[in-house]
Design a protein around this motif. Structure first.
Motif, mmCIF file in Angstrom:
data_model
loop_
_atom_site.group_PDB
_atom_site.id
_atom_site.type_symbol
_atom_site.label_atom_id
_atom_site.label_comp_id
_atom_site.label_asym_id
_atom_site.label_seq_id
_atom_site.Cartn_x
_atom_site.Cartn_y
_atom_site.Cartn_z
ATOM 1 N N ALA A 167 -39.385 -32.507 43.271
ATOM 2 C CA ALA A 167 -40.354 -31.930 42.339
ATOM 3 C C ALA A 167 -40.409 -32.755 41.063
ATOM 4 C CB ALA A 167 -39.964 -30.496 42.015
ATOM 5 N N TYR A 168 -41.590 -32.783 40.440
ATOM 6 C CA TYR A 168 -41.712 -33.401 39.117
ATOM 7 C C TYR A 168 -41.189 -32.410 38.092
ATOM 8 C CZ TYR A 168 -44.554 -37.226 40.917
ATOM 9 O OH TYR A 168 -44.976 -38.327 41.598
ATOM 10 N N ARG A 169 -40.520 -32.896 37.089
ATOM 11 C CA ARG A 169 -39.950 -31.990 36.087
ATOM 12 C C ARG A 169 -41.014 -31.534 35.104
ATOM 13 N NH1 ARG A 169 -33.963 -34.052 34.524
ATOM 14 N NH2 ARG A 169 -34.181 -32.279 33.158
ATOM 15 N N ARG A 170 -41.868 -32.467 34.671
ATOM 16 C CA ARG A 170 -42.856 -32.142 33.654
ATOM 17 C C ARG A 170 -44.102 -31.499 34.259
ATOM 18 N NH1 ARG A 170 -45.013 -33.961 28.618
ATOM 19 N NH2 ARG A 170 -43.179 -35.106 27.994
ATOM 20 N N PHE A 171 -44.458 -31.946 35.471
ATOM 21 C CA PHE A 171 -45.720 -31.504 36.065
ATOM 22 C C PHE A 171 -45.437 -30.532 37.203
ATOM 23 C CE2 PHE A 171 -46.246 -35.991 34.712
ATOM 24 C CZ PHE A 171 -46.979 -35.720 33.567
ATOM 25 N N GLU A 172 -45.586 -29.255 36.907
ATOM 26 C CA GLU A 172 -45.233 -28.243 37.891
ATOM 27 C C GLU A 172 -46.197 -28.291 39.082
ATOM 28 O OE1 GLU A 172 -44.434 -24.548 36.074
ATOM 29 O OE2 GLU A 172 -43.715 -23.640 37.940
ATOM 30 N N GLY A 173 -45.640 -28.092 40.274
ATOM 31 C CA GLY A 173 -46.473 -28.051 41.472
ATOM 32 C C GLY A 173 -46.790 -29.431 42.029
ATOM 33 N N LEU A 174 -46.153 -30.466 41.468
ATOM 34 C CA LEU A 174 -46.388 -31.829 41.931
ATOM 35 C C LEU A 174 -45.098 -32.336 42.578
ATOM 36 C CD1 LEU A 174 -49.008 -33.395 41.573
ATOM 37 C CD2 LEU A 174 -47.987 -34.581 39.648
ATOM 38 N N TYR A 175 -45.214 -33.029 43.718
ATOM 39 C CA TYR A 175 -44.029 -33.443 44.471
ATOM 40 C C TYR A 175 -44.175 -34.874 44.972
ATOM 41 C CZ TYR A 175 -43.138 -28.432 44.568
ATOM 42 O OH TYR A 175 -42.929 -27.135 44.194
ATOM 43 N N ASP A 176 -43.018 -35.478 45.265
ATOM 44 C CA ASP A 176 -42.973 -36.760 45.966
ATOM 45 C C ASP A 176 -42.393 -36.516 47.350
ATOM 46 O OD1 ASP A 176 -43.896 -38.104 43.794
ATOM 47 O OD2 ASP A 176 -41.986 -39.045 43.256
ATOM 48 N N LEU A 177 -42.919 -37.233 48.337
ATOM 49 C CA LEU A 177 -42.402 -37.129 49.709
ATOM 50 C C LEU A 177 -41.787 -38.459 50.107
ATOM 51 C CD1 LEU A 177 -42.423 -35.678 52.599
ATOM 52 C CD2 LEU A 177 -44.491 -36.999 52.994
ATOM 53 N N ASN A 178 -40.634 -38.391 50.772
ATOM 54 C CA ASN A 178 -40.055 -39.594 51.336
ATOM 55 C C ASN A 178 -39.578 -39.297 52.743
ATOM 56 O OD1 ASN A 178 -38.093 -41.878 51.752
ATOM 57 N ND2 ASN A 178 -38.890 -42.336 49.714
ATOM 58 N N VAL A 179 -39.989 -40.108 53.703
ATOM 59 C CA VAL A 179 -39.571 -39.912 55.094
ATOM 60 C C VAL A 179 -38.927 -41.213 55.568
ATOM 61 C CG1 VAL A 179 -40.307 -39.322 57.424
ATOM 62 C CG2 VAL A 179 -41.508 -38.340 55.472
ATOM 63 N N HIS A 180 -37.769 -41.065 56.198
ATOM 64 C CA HIS A 180 -37.023 -42.240 56.670
ATOM 65 C C HIS A 180 -36.667 -41.982 58.139
ATOM 66 C CE1 HIS A 180 -34.700 -45.843 55.932
ATOM 67 N NE2 HIS A 180 -33.622 -45.298 56.446
ATOM 68 N N LEU A 202 -41.636 -43.940 54.659
ATOM 69 C CA LEU A 202 -42.915 -43.506 54.105
ATOM 70 C C LEU A 202 -42.691 -42.956 52.711
ATOM 71 C CD1 LEU A 202 -45.897 -42.310 54.224
ATOM 72 C CD2 LEU A 202 -44.847 -40.296 55.260
ATOM 73 N N SER A 203 -43.572 -43.321 51.787
ATOM 74 C CA SER A 203 -43.505 -42.753 50.446
ATOM 75 C C SER A 203 -44.894 -42.275 50.043
ATOM 76 C CB SER A 203 -43.016 -43.815 49.456
ATOM 77 O OG SER A 203 -43.260 -43.382 48.139
ATOM 78 N N LEU A 204 -44.967 -41.015 49.650
ATOM 79 C CA LEU A 204 -46.226 -40.429 49.186
ATOM 80 C C LEU A 204 -45.893 -39.717 47.884
ATOM 81 C CD1 LEU A 204 -49.196 -39.461 49.614
ATOM 82 C CD2 LEU A 204 -48.279 -37.600 51.004
ATOM 83 N N THR A 205 -46.551 -40.094 46.784
ATOM 84 C CA THR A 205 -46.135 -39.528 45.489
ATOM 85 C C THR A 205 -47.262 -38.746 44.843
ATOM 86 O OG1 THR A 205 -46.725 -41.603 44.393
ATOM 87 C CG2 THR A 205 -44.438 -41.340 45.048
ATOM 88 N N GLY A 206 -46.872 -37.727 44.074
ATOM 89 C CA GLY A 206 -47.820 -36.953 43.291
ATOM 90 C C GLY A 206 -48.747 -36.089 44.110
ATOM 91 N N VAL A 207 -48.168 -35.287 45.023
ATOM 92 C CA VAL A 207 -48.981 -34.405 45.859
ATOM 93 C C VAL A 207 -48.444 -32.982 45.779
ATOM 94 C CG1 VAL A 207 -49.850 -36.028 47.560
ATOM 95 C CG2 VAL A 207 -47.565 -35.103 47.822
ATOM 96 N N SER A 208 -49.218 -32.028 46.309
ATOM 97 C CA SER A 208 -48.714 -30.667 46.449
ATOM 98 C C SER A 208 -47.700 -30.664 47.586
ATOM 99 C CB SER A 208 -49.862 -29.713 46.772
ATOM 100 O OG SER A 208 -50.373 -30.009 48.052
ATOM 101 N N SER A 209 -46.801 -29.672 47.580
ATOM 102 C CA SER A 209 -45.771 -29.644 48.629
ATOM 103 C C SER A 209 -46.417 -29.436 50.003
ATOM 104 C CB SER A 209 -44.750 -28.545 48.344
ATOM 105 O OG SER A 209 -45.376 -27.283 48.372
ATOM 106 N N GLU A 210 -47.481 -28.655 50.054
ATOM 107 C CA GLU A 210 -48.134 -28.398 51.345
ATOM 108 C C GLU A 210 -48.706 -29.694 51.907
ATOM 109 O OE1 GLU A 210 -49.025 -26.768 48.532
ATOM 110 O OE2 GLU A 210 -47.931 -24.892 48.868
ATOM 111 N N ALA A 211 -49.424 -30.443 51.041
ATOM 112 C CA ALA A 211 -50.031 -31.697 51.495
ATOM 113 C C ALA A 211 -48.947 -32.686 51.908
ATOM 114 C CB ALA A 211 -50.899 -32.292 50.390
ATOM 115 N N ALA A 212 -47.831 -32.697 51.147
ATOM 116 C CA ALA A 212 -46.748 -33.627 51.448
ATOM 117 C C ALA A 212 -46.170 -33.339 52.821
ATOM 118 C CB ALA A 212 -45.654 -33.511 50.388
ATOM 119 N N LEU A 213 -45.834 -32.070 53.084
ATOM 120 C CA LEU A 213 -45.177 -31.737 54.349
ATOM 121 C C LEU A 213 -46.143 -31.871 55.527
ATOM 122 C CD1 LEU A 213 -42.967 -28.802 53.059
ATOM 123 C CD2 LEU A 213 -42.315 -31.177 53.495
#
Lengths: 444, 340
Positions: free
Chosen positions: A391-404, A419-430
């Motif tokens: 989760a981002y600390r400053r921006f609530e509801g924003l997440y980074d995804l990392n898949v290895h 895979l790296s996907l940054t600055g997304v909602s948790s739903e979109a990330a997963l």
């Protein structure tokens, strides 16, 4: 490497895997191509350039940021009058520190005749790197914004490079950059740190874009944000200073909108290509920059091919965080001579993250990863996958995804994919983690 | 009737350095101790007078001590006394100058003979040699395996093996010398063989146990937490330390085991605490616990993708919890470009 152009005195140049960086012109980073490049040939300003400069000069301001009560600047950029009442356009990355840390930084303007005053930020567009600011006590006639410029026409750029005074450079408008997720006008002319936020002009002095970035690994490849985005931001601006309490929410919303658009632009299902029998995600859309490399004359017991794809969509959010990017890379290993034990041992060494860390995210901006790891049965093969979300600390509801992911199906063949996907909602990330895993298979 | 007085001069660890037997006719007897030749027991300690004390035994077997006008007096039960006269010596122990002495008489009660359940020295030697051989063989095999597994270029094998051999020999030398020294101080015997056997058996276990556990994890598709590895290492080190201590000191077994457990527990506990502290605050730490083995050894199939993905929803709550944790515990972290 595309680099944003705001001159920053305080922060040393940083480079990261997002490929965008802010630079300190006085102290180029090691390996920075500018440090080694010859000085570009001097362009003699034509009379046309002089006419353009004379026309727009009163509408240009230098924007300066000061840390605390210091009278020496921390960073500086450029702005131009775009509406009546002292409304100016500049880049988001020029004013971002002052917007995010209003208690630490203050903004001032300096006109071409040397008068100074306070600046208020009215509206921001992180996606297109734009901001609307109000110069208190200075309201020159605005420049005309012209979104219909044509490729091949003369173009000019104005700003305060390296704090050496108002400068005009002359070049050619090379039109919209094709295959770019971020809309950009390609300007073949000189842009330098400190010119950020200045106007890109046509021969009649109309604003066709806003100076934003330059490619350091080449000569005179520079970019404007097309004028239409400045027009859109101006029309959405309320004409009041930004609500400091809502700034974080606003930025999070803009980043999510950017990432949603990015994910929506990918081909479905995710395209894949076959390498050594492994079906692995390949170029997902035209704007991705992808590449692959291997050793043409391998003499090692294990041969490794490397593949990467980057959306080049990473946005500048603040001096210590970039977001909104998507990239993935695969290493495909195979051996004809090595035994299964040593191959497994080597794969373990190659796939294990060094000291358990990935990337260079800042603790002050990002919370630790939460991860889930298991052996998975994908299409025709078994892999080990770890999916991590932070989760981002400053921006609530924003997440980074990392898949290895590491394959486990063959004794002397394997892939490692990240895979790296940054600055997304948790739903979109997963959801994208699932899409990515579903695109992997074994088809020898 | 004859009275016997035995004076033991004690060295470090109360080991007897010299023993003086005085026999006198009659029911009672006395003897003198000093630096001069006039004394019955002659000592070289410069802090002792020419004739320093007299030790006497009466007809009832009571032992008393008298200061014969020395400058430094007599130390009894931890206190220095001057000019004492016929003071009883209850446990027979006293100190004059820098020398500790013990008086024994015929009246003393001696504890029963300690029954020897242990092996005779020669048998123990054979046992130690046997363990040393086992430890040495397994250690060398383990080292050769790990070097071989990590080297994909066969031509590099001899160099790497020699380097490891020298490193192992150096560690072995220092380690064994240390324990042999402690043994020698405590027992007067170095016990080289036994400490070498302990060392190599433990190194063998450190080589083999993690390899077996990692292979089993990979084969069964288990992802053991990093604390499990730490725990295994801790148990091995604790065992080694306790066995070394038991064989190098007169410590009671319970205390040796307690020390053996406590030292690695504190050391590894601190390491674990420090790394957990930084991992719980690091934006980039990924707990990758994957263990890879050749596919032929794998016993368990993978989880279906649908099932795995269905369980991913919990990551959001976990990520939010981590955010709440760092916001509460680490509101303004240091510049962490190079955090560990």
């Amino acid at each position: 490497m595309v680099v944003a152009l705001c001159a920053s005195v305080s922060s040393a140049a940083t480079t990261d895997d997002t490929q965008r960086a802010r630079v300190s012109p006085e102290a180029p980073a090691p390996g920075d191509a500018t440090a080694r490049q010859p000085v570009p040939p001097v362009t003699v300003a034509s009379s046309a350039a002089r006419q353009v400069l004379d026309r727009v000069r009163p509408a240009i301001i230098q924007i300066k940021g000061f840390f605390g009560t210091n009278t020496s600047e921390a960073f500086h950029g450029t702005g131009f009058a775009a509406a009546r009442g002292g409304i100016f356009v500049t880049n988001w990355h020029v004013v971002s520190d002052a917007v995010l840390y209003p208690e630490k930084y203050r903004l001032e303007y300096k006109t071409s005749v040397g008068t100074t005053g306070r600046l208020n930020v009215h509206a921001i567009d992180v996606r297109h790197d734009l901001a609307i600011v109000e110069a208190v006590g200075f309201a020159p006639a605005p420049l005309e914004l012209w979104p219909e410029a044509k490729k091949g026409e003369h173009a000019y750029s104005i700003g305060f490079p390296l704090d050496v005074g108002l400068t005009i450079t002359e070049g050619v408008n090379n039109g919209r950059v094709e295959d770019s997720f971020e809309p950009r006008i390609h300007y073949s002319g000189a842009l330098n740190a400190g010119m950020s936020g200045g106007p890109g002009l046509d021969a009649t002095g109309r604003v066709i874009g806003v100076n934003v970035a330059v490619n350091f690994q080449s000569q005179l490849v520079a970019f404007f944000v097309p004028a239409e985005y400045a027009i859109a931001l101006l029309s959405s601006s309320t004409g009041k200073p930004l609500d400091a309490k809502r700034v974080n929410e606003e930025i999070a919303d803009q980043l999510r909108a950017h990432s949603e658009a990015l994910l929506a632009a990918l081909d479905t299902p995710l395209p894949s290509q076959n390498d050594q029998g492994y079906e692995l995600p390949a170029k997902p859309a035209g704007f991705f920059v992808c590449g692959a490399a291997g050793d043409p004359a391998p003499d090692q017991p294990i041969q490794i091919e490397r593949f990467y794809c980057d959306a080049n969509a990473t946005l500048y959010v603040a001096s210590d965080i970039r977001s909104g990017g998507l990239w993935f890379r695969h290493s495909i290993l195979h051996s004809t001579t090595l035994d299964a034990w040593r191959f497994a041992h080597r794969l373990q060494a190659i796939s294990t993250l060094s000291s358990g860390k990935i990337g260079s995210g800042r603790n002050r901006q990002l919370a630790p990863y939460a991860c889930k790891q298991n052996d998975l049965a994908l299409d025709g093969l078994q892999v080990s996958a770890i999916v991590c979300l932070r989760a981002y600390r400053r921006f609530e509801g924003l997440y980074d995804l990392n898949v290895h992911i590491v394959s486990k199906n063959e004794a002397r063949r394997a892939f490692v994919s990240t895979l790296s996907l940054t600055g997304v909602s948790s739903e979109a990330a997963l959801a994208f983690a699932k899409t990515y895993l579903a695109a992997i298979g074994w088809k020898p | 009737m004859e009275t016997i007085i035995v004076i033991d001069v004690l060295g470090a660890h109360d080991r007897v350095q010299s023993r003086h037997r005085i026999e006198r006719a009659g029911d009672a007897a006395s003897c003198t101790i000093g630096r001069g030749t006039a004394a019955d027991v002659v000592l070289d300690d410069p802090h002792i007078a020419a004739v320093h004390v007299r030790v006497a035994v009466d007809a009832t077997g009571r032992v008393t001590i008298t200061d014969l006008g020395s400058v430094n007096g007599i130390e009894l039960g931890g206190r220095r006394l001057h000019g004492v006269l016929d003071t009883p010596l209850n446990d027979g122990l006293f100190r004059i100058g820098r020398t500790k002495l013990r008086v024994r008489t015929a009246a003393e009660t001696i504890p029963a003979e300690v029954s020897d359940q242990e092996l005779s020295p020669s048998e123990a030697r054979v046992r130690d040699l046997r363990w040393l051989a086992v430890g040495l063989v397994v250690t060398i095999a383990g080292e050769i395996y790990s070097i071989w597994a990590a080297t994909i270029q066969t031509r590099e094998l001899p160099t790497k093996m020699l380097t490891t051999l020298f490193a192992l020999a150096a560690v072995f030398g220092v380690w064994i010398a240390f324990w042999a020294l402690i043994s020698r101080v405590a027992f007067g015997e170095s016990r080289w063989l036994r400490h070498a056997a302990i060392f190599f058996c433990v190194v063998a276990a450190i080589d083999v146990v993690p390899l077996v556990l990692d292979t089993a994890s990979g084969a069964l598709g288990i992802y053991p937490p990093s604390t499990a590895e730490m725990l295994v290492a801790g148990v091995l080190i604790a065992t080694a330390l306790a066995i070394h201590l038991l064989n190098a000191s007169t410590m009671r077994p319970r205390i040796a085991v307690a020390i053996g457990v406590l030292i690695p527990a504190i050391a590894l506990g601190l390491v674990q605490w420090r790394s957990a502290y930084s991992q719980n605050r690091s934006a980039n730490y990924i707990p990758d616990r994957n263990k890879i083995v050749p596919p032929a050894l794998m016993l368990r199939g993978g989880e279906p993708l649908q099932k795995f993905v269905a369980g991913l929803g919990e990551l959001k709550e976990q990520a939010d919890a981590k955010r709440a944790f760092v916001e509460a515990e680490d509101p303004s972290p240091d510049d962490d470009a190079s955090d560990d």
